[in-house]
Design a protein around this motif. Structure first.
Motif: not given
Length: 264
Positions: A194, A197, A201, A206, A209, A211
């Motif tokens: 997370q 990510y 982002k 990224l 999207d 992960k």
């Protein structure tokens, strides 16, 4: 003038009718060529899931339509025997094929590349020592651009005699480090992907999207080898991706006394 005055059109409408037919034929040719090229692109897009033909198929369609149109104008407006033109085209084609073998080879290679569906415009491929994205497929060359913005013009014939690797639309970067064997692995397994990510982002790195994924590879007495796999566009450098992700990951691991070592 004698050629024009000997035509059927001149006898029934004079120079005005001859000029009108020539203009209307040209305008009609432009319209038909435009419509056929448009239909071709839509058909290829529907049947292949993407624009496959590049510009080569469109150019061939235009050349054929204009050749037929010019033949009609010569026949209708100048009373020219177009069978001579077609015959000369056949003889000239044989002569040209002998002198333009490389060009013809590139043309055939371009058609094979365009219609084989092995790859399409926008795909990332690797051929010889070049890796890049396909920008266009013309009658003679394939135009590519690498992650650094360098442009490459590769003859179509090269694709018939060399292996081509079609790459995924994203690049994968593996970031390795060691986690303390005393760390809370369950919490780290949820938190680190997370964090990566969010960092990617925020930086705009990224890819669609996707992960990041964390894997624990092996363990020693005091440490566990870990790999964080992240997915980005090809246009971003590995060093920038590493710095973007690992600054947040290392800060978290240090604050929780969970970091053993980190491999640059």
């Amino acid at each position: 003038m004698e050629a024009i005055e000997s035509t059927y059109l001149y006898h029934h409408g004079g120079y005005v009718l001859v000029a009108a037919v020539a203009i209307l034929t040209i305008l009609g040719t432009m319209l038909v060529a435009h419509l056929l090229v448009k239909v071709m692109y839509r058909t290829l897009k529907k049947t292949t899931g993407g624009v496959v033909g590049g510009s080569i198929v469109a150019n061939i369609i235009r050349v054929v339509i204009w050749f037929v149109s010019i033949s009609c104008i010569l026949k209708w407006c100048f009373n020219y025997n177009t069978s001579v033109l077609w015959g000369a085209l056949g003889v000239g084609g044989i002569a040209l094929s002998l002198g333009l073998q490389n060009t013809i080879s590139n043309l055939i290679g371009g058609l094979q590349v365009s219609l084989s569906r092995d790859f399409k415009m926008g795909d990332w491929i690797s051929i010889r020592d070049i890796t890049g994205k396909i920008d266009d497929i013309t009658w003679r060359v394939v135009k590519m651009e690498d992650a650094d913005g360098n442009s490459y013009i590769i003859p179509n014939a090269v694709f018939n005699s060399n292996a081509v690797t079609v790459l995924p639309p994203f690049q994968t970067t593996d970031l390795t480090f060691e986690i303390s064997s005393m760390a809370d692995l369950e919490a780290i397994g949820e938190k680190l992907p997370q964090l990566a990510y969010d960092a990617l982002k925020k930086a705009g790195y990224l890819y669609e999207d996707m992960k990041p994924e964390l894997s624990l590879d092996s363990a020693s007495l005091n440490a566990i080898n870990a790999t964080l796999e992240v997915y980005t566009e090809y246009t971003y450098e590995t060093i920038d991706i590493r710095e973007c992700v690992m600054s947040a990951v290392l800060a978290y691991l240090k604050s929780n006394n969970a970091l053993a070592t980190y491999t640059e």
